[in-house]
Motif scaffolding. Structure first.
Motif, PDB file in Angstrom:
ATOM      1  N   GLY A 120       1.081  -1.083  -0.160  1.00 41.15           N
ATOM      2  CA  GLY A 120      -0.274  -0.276   0.637  1.00 41.15           C
ATOM      3  C   GLY A 120       0.791   1.256   0.064  1.00 41.15           C
ATOM      4  O   GLY A 120       1.842   1.145  -0.301  1.00 41.15           O
ATOM      5  N   LEU A 121      -0.330   2.665  -0.142  1.00 44.84           N
ATOM      6  CA  LEU A 121       0.653   3.805  -0.225  1.00 44.84           C
ATOM      7  C   LEU A 121       1.971   3.666   0.910  1.00 44.84           C
ATOM      8  O   LEU A 121       2.805   4.051   1.213  1.00 44.84           O
ATOM      9  CB  LEU A 121      -0.130   4.413  -0.391  1.00 44.84           C
ATOM     10  N   SER A 122       1.709   3.801   2.639  1.00 44.01           N
ATOM     11  CA  SER A 122       2.410   3.488   3.509  1.00 44.01           C
ATOM     12  C   SER A 122       3.557   2.858   3.138  1.00 44.01           C
ATOM     13  O   SER A 122       4.978   3.549   3.049  1.00 44.01           O
ATOM     14  CB  SER A 122       1.598   3.220   5.039  1.00 44.01           C
ATOM     15  N   GLY A 123       3.327   1.364   2.883  1.00 40.98           N
ATOM     16  CA  GLY A 123       4.407   0.538   2.430  1.00 40.98           C
ATOM     17  C   GLY A 123       5.968   1.167   1.916  1.00 40.98           C
ATOM     18  O   GLY A 123       7.254   0.984   1.546  1.00 40.98           O
ATOM     19  N   GLN A 124       4.923   1.549   0.107  1.00 41.52           N
ATOM     20  CA  GLN A 124       5.704   2.292  -0.629  1.00 41.52           C
ATOM     21  C   GLN A 124       6.520   3.649  -0.153  1.00 41.52           C
ATOM     22  O   GLN A 124       8.302   3.701  -0.751  1.00 41.52           O
ATOM     23  CB  GLN A 124       4.600   2.602  -1.857  1.00 41.52           C
ATOM     24  N   ALA A 125       5.838   4.412   0.674  1.00 42.03           N
ATOM     25  CA  ALA A 125       6.185   5.497   1.529  1.00 42.03           C
ATOM     26  C   ALA A 125       7.756   4.885   1.972  1.00 42.03           C
ATOM     27  O   ALA A 125       8.526   5.465   1.977  1.00 42.03           O
ATOM     28  CB  ALA A 125       5.409   6.123   2.242  1.00 42.03           C
ATOM     29  N   GLY A 126       7.736   3.440   2.593  1.00 44.37           N
ATOM     30  CA  GLY A 126       8.514   3.037   4.197  1.00 44.37           C
ATOM     31  C   GLY A 126      10.184   2.907   2.772  1.00 44.37           C
ATOM     32  O   GLY A 126      11.443   3.169   2.726  1.00 44.37           O
ATOM     33  N   ALA A 127       9.262   2.003   2.209  1.00 47.16           N
ATOM     34  CA  ALA A 127      10.637   1.440   0.663  1.00 47.16           C
ATOM     35  C   ALA A 127      11.394   2.653   0.364  1.00 47.16           C
ATOM     36  O   ALA A 127      12.703   2.053  -0.330  1.00 47.16           O
ATOM     37  CB  ALA A 127      10.024   0.309  -0.027  1.00 47.16           C
ATOM     38  N   VAL A 128      10.966   3.551  -0.411  1.00 46.63           N
ATOM     39  CA  VAL A 128      11.384   4.256  -0.939  1.00 46.63           C
ATOM     40  C   VAL A 128      12.479   5.896   0.188  1.00 46.63           C
ATOM     41  O   VAL A 128      13.431   5.519  -0.245  1.00 46.63           O
ATOM     42  CB  VAL A 128      10.044   5.561  -1.467  1.00 46.63           C
ATOM     43  N   LYS A 129      11.862   5.620   1.034  1.00 38.47           N
ATOM     44  CA  LYS A 129      12.986   5.952   2.348  1.00 38.47           C
ATOM     45  C   LYS A 129      14.184   5.619   2.702  1.00 38.47           C
ATOM     46  O   LYS A 129      14.961   5.409   2.098  1.00 38.47           O
ATOM     47  CB  LYS A 129      11.955   6.005   3.548  1.00 38.47           C
TER      48      LYS A 129
END
Length: 179
Positions: A120-129
């Protein structure tokens, strides 16, 4: 009790043999070891760049996987071909993505291009970070310790537990009915 062939029959013999043989080299070894320990002033890691002058890294969080490329620029962050403000509409997610830059005092100094899949978006943001932090450490190796202390280089390994048979979810049982 040691004879000329240095035969050891007791611990006292071993002490006599080693004390006589190693006294002079021990001082030489200590003198040569001191400058070697003070010598590593260069960074242990080298800068890892591709042919276009970009640093590449992969970030992961939950089921999301992000491929991240960074290069010097004006601070543009592109996610799956869209601007970060469009892709990550929530300000908290954009804040998560920009954390590695703010920790390293490199805000608006690098352009980021990344592709994200899964989760989801939260996991994707963490992956990008995670990917940005690793790519920054590859572009500027001296930032690696800063990123590591902040905890950005460690993959957050928490994932959703799988559903088991005989259960409604991973651990939740079906509702019990007495009659």
């Amino acid at each position: 009790m040691a004879d000329e062939n240095n035969i050891v029959s007791d611990l006292a013999d071993l002490k006599e043999i080693t004390s006589g043989a190693t006294e002079a080299p021990a001082t030489d070894a200590a003198e040569t070891a001191a400058p070697v320990s003070a010598a590593p002033a260069t960074p242990l890691r080298e800068q890892e760049l591709d042919a276009q002058g970009r640093a590449y890294a992969t970030g992961r969080r939950k089921d999301a996987k992000a491929r991240v490329w960074i290069k010097p620029g004006k601070g543009l962050i592109t996610v799956n071909g869209r601007d970060q403000a469009v892709y990550f509409a929530r300000p908290t997610l954009r804040l998560v993505i920009n954390q590695p830059f703010s920790i390293a005092d490199r805000v608006e100094q690098y352009d980021v291009v990344c592709t994200v899949k899964g989760g989801g978006l939260s996991g994707q943001a963490g992956a990008v970070k995670h990917g940005i932090a690793q790519a920054l450490a590859k572009f500027e190796p001296q930032l690696r310790s800063t990123m590591k202390v902040a905890g950005f280089l460690t993959r957050d390994s928490r994932v959703v537990e799988r559903k088991k048979y005989g259960k409604a979810k991973a651990r939740r049982s079906f509702q019990f009915s007495k009659r």
